[in-house]
Design a protein around this motif. Sequence first.
Motif, PDB file in Angstrom:
ATOM      1  N   SER A  29      20.603 -34.618  14.527  1.00  0.00           N
ATOM      2  CA  SER A  29      20.243 -35.354  15.741  1.00  0.00           C
ATOM      3  C   SER A  29      19.074 -36.311  15.476  1.00  0.00           C
ATOM      4  O   SER A  29      19.072 -37.456  15.935  1.00  0.00           O
ATOM      5  N   ASP A  77      19.010 -40.356  15.816  1.00  0.00           N
ATOM      6  CA  ASP A  77      17.983 -41.059  16.593  1.00  0.00           C
ATOM      7  C   ASP A  77      17.282 -42.113  15.744  1.00  0.00           C
ATOM      8  O   ASP A  77      16.982 -43.229  16.215  1.00  0.00           O
ATOM      9  N   LYS A  91      19.462 -45.075  15.491  1.00  0.00           N
ATOM     10  CA  LYS A  91      19.436 -45.858  16.725  1.00  0.00           C
ATOM     11  C   LYS A  91      18.135 -46.661  16.850  1.00  0.00           C
ATOM     12  O   LYS A  91      18.128 -47.797  17.341  1.00  0.00           O
ATOM     13  N   ILE A  92      17.026 -46.072  16.406  1.00  0.00           N
ATOM     14  CA  ILE A  92      15.741 -46.792  16.444  1.00  0.00           C
ATOM     15  C   ILE A  92      15.802 -48.037  15.567  1.00  0.00           C
ATOM     16  O   ILE A  92      15.376 -49.131  15.953  1.00  0.00           O
ATOM     17  N   THR A 124      18.967 -49.560  19.511  1.00  0.00           N
ATOM     18  CA  THR A 124      19.862 -49.120  20.602  1.00  0.00           C
ATOM     19  C   THR A 124      19.438 -47.784  21.203  1.00  0.00           C
ATOM     20  O   THR A 124      20.186 -47.209  22.005  1.00  0.00           O
ATOM     21  N   LEU A 125      18.273 -47.274  20.849  1.00  0.00           N
ATOM     22  CA  LEU A 125      17.832 -45.983  21.355  1.00  0.00           C
ATOM     23  C   LEU A 125      17.284 -46.144  22.776  1.00  0.00           C
ATOM     24  O   LEU A 125      16.472 -47.040  23.023  1.00  0.00           O
ATOM     25  N   ASP A 126      17.733 -45.303  23.714  1.00  0.00           N
ATOM     26  CA  ASP A 126      17.222 -45.301  25.079  1.00  0.00           C
ATOM     27  C   ASP A 126      16.030 -44.337  25.152  1.00  0.00           C
ATOM     28  O   ASP A 126      16.184 -43.125  24.959  1.00  0.00           O
ATOM     29  N   TYR A 127      14.858 -44.877  25.445  1.00  0.00           N
ATOM     30  CA  TYR A 127      13.651 -44.050  25.501  1.00  0.00           C
ATOM     31  C   TYR A 127      13.535 -43.415  26.876  1.00  0.00           C
ATOM     32  O   TYR A 127      13.789 -44.054  27.898  1.00  0.00           O
TER      33      TYR A 127
END
Length: 209
Positions: free
Chosen positions: A192, A196, A199-200, A204-207
């Motif tokens: 995981s 992440d 994605k960072i 595209t990572l949703d914070y």
Amino acid sequence: ARTLNDNQMALNYLDSLMDYHHSVGSCYPANHLLKAQFMEQMGRFEDACEVYKSYAHINDSIRSAELDEQLSKYTVQFEVDKLELRAEVNRNLFITSVIVGCLVLILLIVITFYYMRSLSLNRKLDAANKAVIKASHMKSSFIQHITHEIRTPLNSIVGFASIIAELDDREERQEYLAIMQENTELLLQLISDILDLAKIEAGTLDYNM
């Protein structure tokens, strides 16, 4: 005297007139020509020839003086034209030199600009190359570490799974199952975290603040 055909009186008058002109520094060749003509009419041919010679000499002298004066005038004009031409040539040379100097200066400025730009691009390219090399090293190091981190719980899971298959003791089996569960959760957390991180890097990572 000429109208009365008194040639002697005419000669006397011409002689006095020529003496007067001589005294004031003047000379008229026509008087010598008239005197020679009167002597020729009087039959004094030898004297007339001498006067004709004098007339020719004076006339040639006057023409020579006129030619010398014209030559001097033309020489002065030629020197003036020569000086003006030289001044114009110098002016054209100066203008040409200024134009060539400006062109050379502009060329030097352009060359300097592109040279400095090339140096700047080379520095940026070198920095980008170093950054790529550093990122490659960091990626290799990351892969090595994450491989080790993933292999550790996998080894535990695989090892205890083979042990459990041979155990008959329920309590010991439950203990090994707990260890396998713990390593499974650890492995899932590592995966995981890797997702992440990807994605960072992709943005595209949703914070969740």
